[in-house]
Write an enzyme that holds these catalytic residues in place. Structure first.
Site, PDB file in Angstrom:
ATOM      1  CG  PHE A  71       6.934  53.085  35.523  1.00  0.00           C
ATOM      2  CD1 PHE A  71       6.123  53.510  36.552  1.00  0.00           C
ATOM      3  CD2 PHE A  71       8.164  53.707  35.351  1.00  0.00           C
ATOM      4  CE1 PHE A  71       6.520  54.547  37.392  1.00  0.00           C
ATOM      5  CE2 PHE A  71       8.576  54.732  36.173  1.00  0.00           C
ATOM      6  CZ  PHE A  71       7.738  55.158  37.205  1.00  0.00           C
ATOM      7  CG  ASN A 118      -4.114  52.286  31.691  1.00  0.00           C
ATOM      8  OD1 ASN A 118      -4.018  52.415  30.470  1.00  0.00           O
ATOM      9  ND2 ASN A 118      -4.012  51.110  32.310  1.00  0.00           N
ATOM     10  CG  PHE A 122      -1.127  49.874  23.081  1.00  0.00           C
ATOM     11  CD1 PHE A 122      -1.090  49.511  24.416  1.00  0.00           C
ATOM     12  CD2 PHE A 122      -1.530  48.925  22.151  1.00  0.00           C
ATOM     13  CE1 PHE A 122      -1.444  48.230  24.826  1.00  0.00           C
ATOM     14  CE2 PHE A 122      -1.875  47.638  22.544  1.00  0.00           C
ATOM     15  CZ  PHE A 122      -1.842  47.297  23.871  1.00  0.00           C
ATOM     16  CB  SER A 183      -4.391  46.654  26.403  1.00  0.00           C
ATOM     17  OG  SER A 183      -4.904  47.956  26.642  1.00  0.00           O
ATOM     18  CG  ASN A 185      -7.176  51.066  27.839  1.00  0.00           C
ATOM     19  OD1 ASN A 185      -8.335  51.202  28.212  1.00  0.00           O
ATOM     20  ND2 ASN A 185      -6.165  50.896  28.676  1.00  0.00           N
ATOM     21  CB  THR A 186      -6.068  48.674  21.399  1.00  0.00           C
ATOM     22  OG1 THR A 186      -4.965  49.490  21.832  1.00  0.00           O
ATOM     23  CG2 THR A 186      -6.050  48.592  19.886  1.00  0.00           C
ATOM     24  CE  LYS A 223       0.400  42.438  31.426  1.00  0.00           C
ATOM     25  NZ  LYS A 223       1.197  43.650  31.695  1.00  0.00           N
ATOM     26  CG  ASN A 252      -3.080  43.944  30.393  1.00  0.00           C
ATOM     27  OD1 ASN A 252      -3.064  45.010  31.003  1.00  0.00           O
ATOM     28  ND2 ASN A 252      -2.620  43.831  29.157  1.00  0.00           N
ATOM     29  CB  SER A 328      -0.876  49.758  40.612  1.00  0.00           C
ATOM     30  OG  SER A 328      -1.431  49.719  39.322  1.00  0.00           O
TER      31      SER A 328
END
Length: 370
Positions: A71, A118, A122, A183, A185-186, A223, A252, A328
């Site tokens: 956030f 999402n 990062f 994550s 997303n990487t 995490k 996550n 969320s």
């Protein structure tokens, strides 16, 4: 329907989600800079339940409920967020170097599921800029965790050094550090959860944090993803204990799209990314239970993923979470969310056989073994 619910349905859900986030966060920060509104917000939303006070990671917190990383990526609104009732704020994910993240659009709502997808990647200002902001915060402010991740352009073979560089810049300004290897997303990041790769990475981060904070040991957590196989969850728990970590954050976002109520065409149109929110509830809870069964009280466990209500939060505590986090649910429930969670937890604690919140942590597992 609440005033926020009306605002969300009439305005916010019609905006691009990332734009709506910036606008809402901008309002929160603006209110936090003005003494009158700031006092009103703090009086209205700050926790008023001393029975929820908790000691975790060597820290005293007014309650167990914090705002998860994602956030406030750049540590620009910690005070105003705490004024809304969050007991601690985790900023980030922060990388050693600044980076813009993935191309837009990269944030999507699945409103029928009260979920988000999402693939932010990062996006953040980098460790130096975030460290400078944290250095300016008042000493009496809220507990702040800093979540660190790998810079995208850094090769996987150099990941440990990259994490260590971020840790060395940020540790002195963090109440605790989180190594984010989960994550989706990487590219290649989740591969770092394999214990043979995670072990040297955690050792490098621990050493860097210790160099940066002589005389103070900054708590270190990892995490993990909900998509790990059960045996891999056990392996991470064992490694965390072996490596002397202070805790594990479970979990996550997920790459799964199973069981969603949202129209499948809409789900497909959002593309890749991590799913958060209510659909994550059951798996995150299962991972937490497994971690607690494996590690017991040797680790501080932080439950996150699919927490919307006080019931959700209470279940995580009974399953072994000393601390809980959400994100969320904040999007869908609005600024009164933390207050509602605190009120509900206080009610459940009062109706329970437990004298303190600490007594309730992991009680579910203890009851099963009797």
């Amino acid at each position: 329907m609440s005033a926020y619910g009306l605002l969300f349905n009439a305005v916010l859900r019609r905006l691009d989600p990332e734009r709506a986030h910036r606008a809402a966060f901008g309002l929160i920060r603006a209110a936090g800079r003005v003494p009158g509104p700031r006092a009103v917000v703090r009086a209205a939303y700050a926790p008023a339940h001393p029975e929820l006070r908790v000691r975790a990671l060597g820290l005293d917190l007014p309650g167990p409920f914090g705002l998860a990383a994602g956030f406030d990526k750049n540590a620009v609104g910690i005070g105003p967020l705490a004024a809304l009732g969050f007991d601690f704020v985790e900023v980030g994910t922060v990388t050693a170097r600044p980076q813009p993240g993935n191309e837009r659009p990269r944030l999507f709502r699945l409103a029928p599921d009260r979920a988000l997808v999402n693939r932010m990647g990062f996006n953040n200002d980098g460790a130096d800029a975030v460290a400078a902001r944290l250095a300016r915060r008042p000493g009496h402010g809220p507990v702040v965790g800093v979540n660190i991740g790998k810079t995208k352009v850094v090769p996987e073979a150099e990941a440990a050094a990259d994490y260590a560089a971020a840790a060395e810049r940020l540790a002195a300004h963090a109440d605790y550090l989180v190594v984010n290897v989960s994550s989706p997303n990487t590219p290649g990041l989740r591969d770092l959860q394999a214990t043979d790769r995670l072990r040297p990475l955690l050792a490098a981060v621990r050493a860097a944090a210790d160099r940066a904070t002589p005389g103070r040991r900054v708590p270190l957590l990892v995490k993990i993803a909900p998509d790990l196989a059960d045996e891999d969850v056990d392996a991470v728990a064992d490694l965390a204990v072996e490596a002397g970590l202070d805790g594990v954050i479970a979990t996550n976002t997920t790459v799964s799209r199973d069981g969603l109520a949202t129209d499948p065409r809409t789900v497909v149109s959002t593309g890749a990314g991590g799913l958060s929110g209510a659909p994550l509830r059951d798996r995150s809870l299962a991972v937490l239970r497994r971690l607690h069964a494996r590690a017991g009280d040797r680790l501080t466990l932080v439950g996150v993923g699919g927490i919307e209500t006080a019931d959700d939060a209470w279940r995580r505590i009974l399953a072994g979470a000393t601390l809980i986090q959400g994100y969320s649910g904040f999007v869908y429930a609005g600024p009164g969310w933390a207050r509602a969670i605190h009120r509900g937890l206080a009610e459940r604690l009062a109706a329970s056989p437990y004298a303190t919140l600490a007594d309730a942590v992991g009680a579910e597992g203890r009851d099963r073994t009797r």
